[in-house]
Design an enzyme around this catalytic site. Structure first.
Site, PDB file in Angstrom:
ATOM      1  N   GLY A  41       0.805  -1.230   0.000  1.00  0.00           N
ATOM      2  CA  GLY A  41       0.000   0.000   0.000  1.00  0.00           C
ATOM      3  C   GLY A  41       0.829   1.265   0.000  1.00  0.00           C
ATOM      4  N   GLY A 187       5.260  24.907   5.229  1.00  0.00           N
ATOM      5  CA  GLY A 187       4.932  24.424   3.885  1.00  0.00           C
ATOM      6  C   GLY A 187       3.428  24.379   3.696  1.00  0.00           C
ATOM      7  N   GLY A 189       1.783  23.208   0.673  1.00  0.00           N
ATOM      8  CA  GLY A 189       1.292  22.378  -0.429  1.00  0.00           C
ATOM      9  C   GLY A 189       0.094  21.578   0.078  1.00  0.00           C
ATOM     10  N   GLU A 210       4.848  29.739   4.855  1.00  0.00           N
ATOM     11  CA  GLU A 210       5.146  29.371   3.469  1.00  0.00           C
ATOM     12  C   GLU A 210       6.232  30.305   2.923  1.00  0.00           C
ATOM     13  OE1 GLU A 210       4.156  26.991   0.989  1.00  0.00           O
ATOM     14  OE2 GLU A 210       5.749  28.122   0.002  1.00  0.00           O
ATOM     15  N   ASP A 319       6.205   8.257  -7.551  1.00  0.00           N
ATOM     16  CA  ASP A 319       6.853   9.447  -6.993  1.00  0.00           C
ATOM     17  C   ASP A 319       8.320   9.600  -7.364  1.00  0.00           C
ATOM     18  OD1 ASP A 319       4.458  10.027  -5.834  1.00  0.00           O
ATOM     19  OD2 ASP A 319       5.190  10.075  -3.761  1.00  0.00           O
ATOM     20  N   ALA A 328      -0.933   9.717  -6.139  1.00  0.00           N
ATOM     21  CA  ALA A 328      -1.193   8.278  -6.244  1.00  0.00           C
ATOM     22  C   ALA A 328      -1.775   7.902  -7.607  1.00  0.00           C
ATOM     23  CB  ALA A 328      -2.154   7.865  -5.127  1.00  0.00           C
ATOM     24  N   HIS A 453     -30.416  18.976 -11.788  1.00  0.00           N
ATOM     25  CA  HIS A 453     -30.738  20.069 -10.878  1.00  0.00           C
ATOM     26  C   HIS A 453     -31.542  19.535  -9.700  1.00  0.00           C
ATOM     27  CE1 HIS A 453     -31.889  24.043  -9.471  1.00  0.00           C
ATOM     28  NE2 HIS A 453     -33.141  23.620  -9.410  1.00  0.00           N
TER      29      HIS A 453
HETATM   30  C1  LIG Z   1       0.162  13.086   3.885  1.00  0.00           C
HETATM   31  C2  LIG Z   1       0.034  12.713   2.444  1.00  0.00           C
HETATM   32  C3  LIG Z   1      -1.205  12.747   1.851  1.00  0.00           C
HETATM   33  C4  LIG Z   1      -1.343  12.396   0.507  1.00  0.00           C
HETATM   34  N1  LIG Z   1      -2.574  12.449  -0.046  1.00  0.00           N
HETATM   35  C5  LIG Z   1      -2.726  12.136  -1.348  1.00  0.00           C
HETATM   36  C6  LIG Z   1      -4.004  12.159  -1.950  1.00  0.00           C
HETATM   37  O1  LIG Z   1      -5.006  12.453  -1.304  1.00  0.00           O
HETATM   38  N2  LIG Z   1      -4.102  11.822  -3.247  1.00  0.00           N
HETATM   39  C7  LIG Z   1      -3.007  11.480  -3.995  1.00  0.00           C
HETATM   40  O2  LIG Z   1      -3.153  11.195  -5.184  1.00  0.00           O
HETATM   41  N3  LIG Z   1      -1.771  11.443  -3.448  1.00  0.00           N
HETATM   42  C8  LIG Z   1      -1.615  11.760  -2.150  1.00  0.00           C
HETATM   43  N4  LIG Z   1      -0.373  11.692  -1.581  1.00  0.00           N
HETATM   44  C9  LIG Z   1       0.757  11.271  -2.425  1.00  0.00           C
HETATM   45  C10 LIG Z   1       0.777   9.734  -2.562  1.00  0.00           C
HETATM   46  O3  LIG Z   1       0.801   9.148  -1.293  1.00  0.00           O
HETATM   47  C11 LIG Z   1       1.970   9.326  -3.381  1.00  0.00           C
HETATM   48  O4  LIG Z   1       1.975  10.013  -4.597  1.00  0.00           O
HETATM   49  C12 LIG Z   1       1.950   7.827  -3.659  1.00  0.00           C
HETATM   50  O5  LIG Z   1       1.922   7.068  -2.483  1.00  0.00           O
HETATM   51  C13 LIG Z   1       3.160   7.444  -4.502  1.00  0.00           C
HETATM   52  O6  LIG Z   1       3.053   6.116  -4.861  1.00  0.00           O
HETATM   53  P1  LIG Z   1       4.328   5.252  -5.205  1.00  0.00           P
HETATM   54  O7  LIG Z   1       3.799   3.916  -5.589  1.00  0.00           O
HETATM   55  O8  LIG Z   1       5.201   5.978  -6.136  1.00  0.00           O
HETATM   56  O9  LIG Z   1       5.160   5.142  -3.850  1.00  0.00           O
HETATM   57  P2  LIG Z   1       4.822   4.832  -2.349  1.00  0.00           P
HETATM   58  O10 LIG Z   1       3.384   4.909  -2.053  1.00  0.00           O
HETATM   59  O11 LIG Z   1       5.734   5.675  -1.546  1.00  0.00           O
HETATM   60  O12 LIG Z   1       5.228   3.311  -2.184  1.00  0.00           O
HETATM   61  C14 LIG Z   1       6.527   2.885  -2.360  1.00  0.00           C
HETATM   62  C15 LIG Z   1       6.650   1.471  -1.824  1.00  0.00           C
HETATM   63  O13 LIG Z   1       7.927   0.984  -2.171  1.00  0.00           O
HETATM   64  C16 LIG Z   1       8.489   0.280  -1.088  1.00  0.00           C
HETATM   65  N5  LIG Z   1       9.944   0.322  -1.279  1.00  0.00           N
HETATM   66  C17 LIG Z   1      10.740   1.413  -1.348  1.00  0.00           C
HETATM   67  N6  LIG Z   1      11.999   1.061  -1.640  1.00  0.00           N
HETATM   68  C18 LIG Z   1      12.002  -0.290  -1.770  1.00  0.00           C
HETATM   69  C19 LIG Z   1      12.992  -1.233  -2.086  1.00  0.00           C
HETATM   70  N7  LIG Z   1      14.243  -0.888  -2.394  1.00  0.00           N
HETATM   71  N8  LIG Z   1      12.645  -2.539  -2.104  1.00  0.00           N
HETATM   72  C20 LIG Z   1      11.388  -2.931  -1.841  1.00  0.00           C
HETATM   73  N9  LIG Z   1      10.410  -2.054  -1.551  1.00  0.00           N
HETATM   74  C21 LIG Z   1      10.705  -0.762  -1.527  1.00  0.00           C
HETATM   75  C22 LIG Z   1       7.967   0.993   0.130  1.00  0.00           C
HETATM   76  O14 LIG Z   1       7.984   0.151   1.261  1.00  0.00           O
HETATM   77  C23 LIG Z   1       6.551   1.361  -0.322  1.00  0.00           C
HETATM   78  O15 LIG Z   1       5.630   0.358   0.021  1.00  0.00           O
HETATM   79  C24 LIG Z   1      -0.213  12.006  -0.241  1.00  0.00           C
HETATM   80  C25 LIG Z   1       1.042  11.964   0.358  1.00  0.00           C
HETATM   81  C26 LIG Z   1       1.169  12.295   1.690  1.00  0.00           C
HETATM   82  C27 LIG Z   1       2.515  12.235   2.329  1.00  0.00           C
END
Ligand SMILES: Cc1cc2nc3c(=O)[nH]c(=O)nc-3n(C[C@H](O)[C@H](O)[C@H](O)COP(=O)(O)OP(=O)(O)OC[C@H]3O[C@@H](n4cnc5c(N)ncnc54)[C@H](O)[C@@H]3O)c2cc1C
Length: 474
Positions: A41, A187, A189, A210, A319, A328, A453
């Protein structure tokens, strides 16, 4: 050497990685998903999107309760918050969806490997090898014809600071033992303003600092102005154009020293400080340096429109990717593109200009495409349509009059260049604009699209009609 050679191995089980894994399974690819954490997740499910939105829902209900008498509901008042119940419900939602992911992996025949994955070097005979370090340092390997890097991001800290029980990142701030009396948020954002909004609703004194000239700096300027105004009404103090000089811990909390542009240094004390100054890519120790074809910039990975890095058959999503928003749904769609491409099925690249941005503070923000300023900067001739929620009957019914819908359209052909919403249900309303932009609809198409509406969404009809000076209700 492992016996199985997967079609695709994905490192990282956040929304980028797990979505790619599910679609890969659906496409019949032999798929392996590797995550260092015991629960799939990623940031989104455990310390991002889902827990924050759960808390924001509680804040919204609480805000409604404060107005109960006004709504003719006597004898209730705002009530008292039971923080433990709130936290437990938030945790239960996260657990439910974590189990949901485990189920989806089984359903789509995805092998899940727990451990830290690192690249070992170029593919040999078309097969990549990933080193896995599991629990207690146990070593193993995974082999695959294609790799997807989806290792996500971490919260950046201010130099010299370390997260603890008073200096918080998105992780600590989600599991506080009690609602703090006061919080300074560095911040503004999406992460910063969402926490500002919810902790203010829960009764904390909240101050935002900010560095840039406006809060929610990536949004259209008018949206920033509206949010600043609404936050002020809510009792949130915001400093913009302000540099944080120092954060010190005191006996009871923290002191932040800061300097607003052109003014003398000030200091403010609070129980907690949340550092929400952006996120950096998790690309260290993943072995990228062993593959010279993978180009990075400040740790972010460069990809082409199919999410392929410079190293053939290695993709990156989420990300860690340069030039995409850290959201996400952006990572998830890029994951779908990557595996569809790997499977050799038809697909189309993600258009960065059609990725919605949603911020779930109160009032909410939903936006897609170009801001008015950006369109003008690109030399485009634009027409603006703006519709305030004060003129929408459903907004009156649900007592949420703040904000507006702003449409940025091409002046000649009516192409929709951008839509910017601040107000009720903004994060849901924006979906219509994304779909219309994806289908290349015009302002005229929207002006003749029937909207029910009374709904908040008929405000969209008025906003699109306003581009031609023909809003009915304003
Ligand atoms: C407080 C907060 C609120 C947010 N709210 C929203 C929102 O409402 N809507 C939205 O779209 N986005 C939101 N985001 C952004 C969103 O969480 C991220 O954009 C998203 O989680 C990125 O997905 P990802 O799959 O790139 O990485 P991540 O979700 O960071 O997942 C990466 C995974 O990789 C694993 N991992 C890392 N390195 C390794 C490795 N070398 N080997 C094995 N596993 C590894 C980690 O354990 C993790 O499970 C929010 C972020 C934060 C901090």
């Amino acid at each position: 050497m492992p016996e199985t050679i997967y079609d695709v191995a994905i490192i990282g089980g956040g929304p980028g990685g797990y979505t790619a894994a599910i679609r890969a399974g659906q496409l019949g690819l032999k798929t392996c998903l590797i995550d260092k954490d015991p629960r799939l997740g990623g940031t989104c499910l455990h310390v991002g999107c889902i827990p924050t939105k759960a808390l924001l829902f509680h804040a919204e209900v609480y805000d409604h309760m404060k107005s109960a008498k006004e709504y003719g509901i006597e004898g209730l008042g705002a009530g008292t918050l039971n923080w433990k119940t709130i936290q437990d419900r938030k945790a239960a939602i996260v657990t439910k969806h974590t189990k949901g992911l485990d189920f989806l992996m089984k359903k789509n025949k995805v092998t899940v490997v727990r451990g830290f994955g690192a690249l070992t070097g170029p593919a040999k005979g078309g097969v990549h090898t990933v080193d896995i370090t599991g629990e207690g340092g146990a070593k193993s390997q995974v082999q695959a014809k294609n790799l997807i890097l989806a290792t996500g991001s971490y919260a950046r800290m201010l130099p010299g600071l370390q997260a603890d029980d008073r200096i918080l990142t998105n992780i600590e701030v989600l599991s506080l033992g009690a609602i703090p009396k006061s919080m300074i948020i560095i911040g503004s954002g999406a992460v910063g303003v969402e926490f500002a909004s919810l902790y203010r609703s829960f009764g904390a004194e909240v101050t935002i600092i900010e560095m840039l000239p406006r809060i929610v700096p990536v949004e259209d300027e008018e949206v920033s102005k509206e949010l600043l105004r609404d936050f002020k009404k809510k009792g949130i103090t915001s400093f913009v154009n302000t540099k944080v000089d120092k954060v010190e811990k005191t006996k009871a909390g923290v002191v932040v020293h800061f300097t607003p542009q052109g003014e003398a240094q000030q200091k403010l004390e609070a129980e907690k400080v949340l550092v929400a100054v952006g996120r950096g890519p998790n690309t260290e120790k993943v072995g990228l340096e062993k593959l010279p074809g993978i180009k990075t910039e400040r740790g972010y990975v460069h990809v082409n429109e199919w999410m392929e890095t410079g190293e053939k058959t290695i993709y990156a999503v989420g990300d860690i990717v340069a030039g995409y928003p850290q959201l996400a749904h952006s990572g998830a769609m890029c994951g779908i593109v990557a595996v569809t491409r790997i499977a050799g099925k038809p697909c189309k690249p993600v258009n960065k200009n059609r990725i919605p941005g949603c911020t779930y503070c109160e009032p909410q923000i939903g936006s897609v495409g170009l801001t008015e300023a950006k369109a003008k900067e690109l030399g485009m001739s634009v027409k603006i349509g703006k519709f305030p929620f004060t003129a929408n009957s459903k907004a009156s019914i649900i007592d949420q009059h703040e904000g507006f819908i702003k449409v940025v359209a091409d002046a000649k052909y009516g192409e929709i260049l951008g839509v910017h919403i601040i107000g009720p249900l903004a994060t849901e309303l924006i979906a219509e604009s994304v779909a219309v932009m994806e289908l290349e609809g015009t302002v005229e198409d929207l002006m003749f699209t029937v909207h029910a509406h009374p709904t908040v969404s008929e405000g969209m009809l008025d906003a699109f009609s306003a581009v031609e000076g023909k809003a009915i209700n304003f």
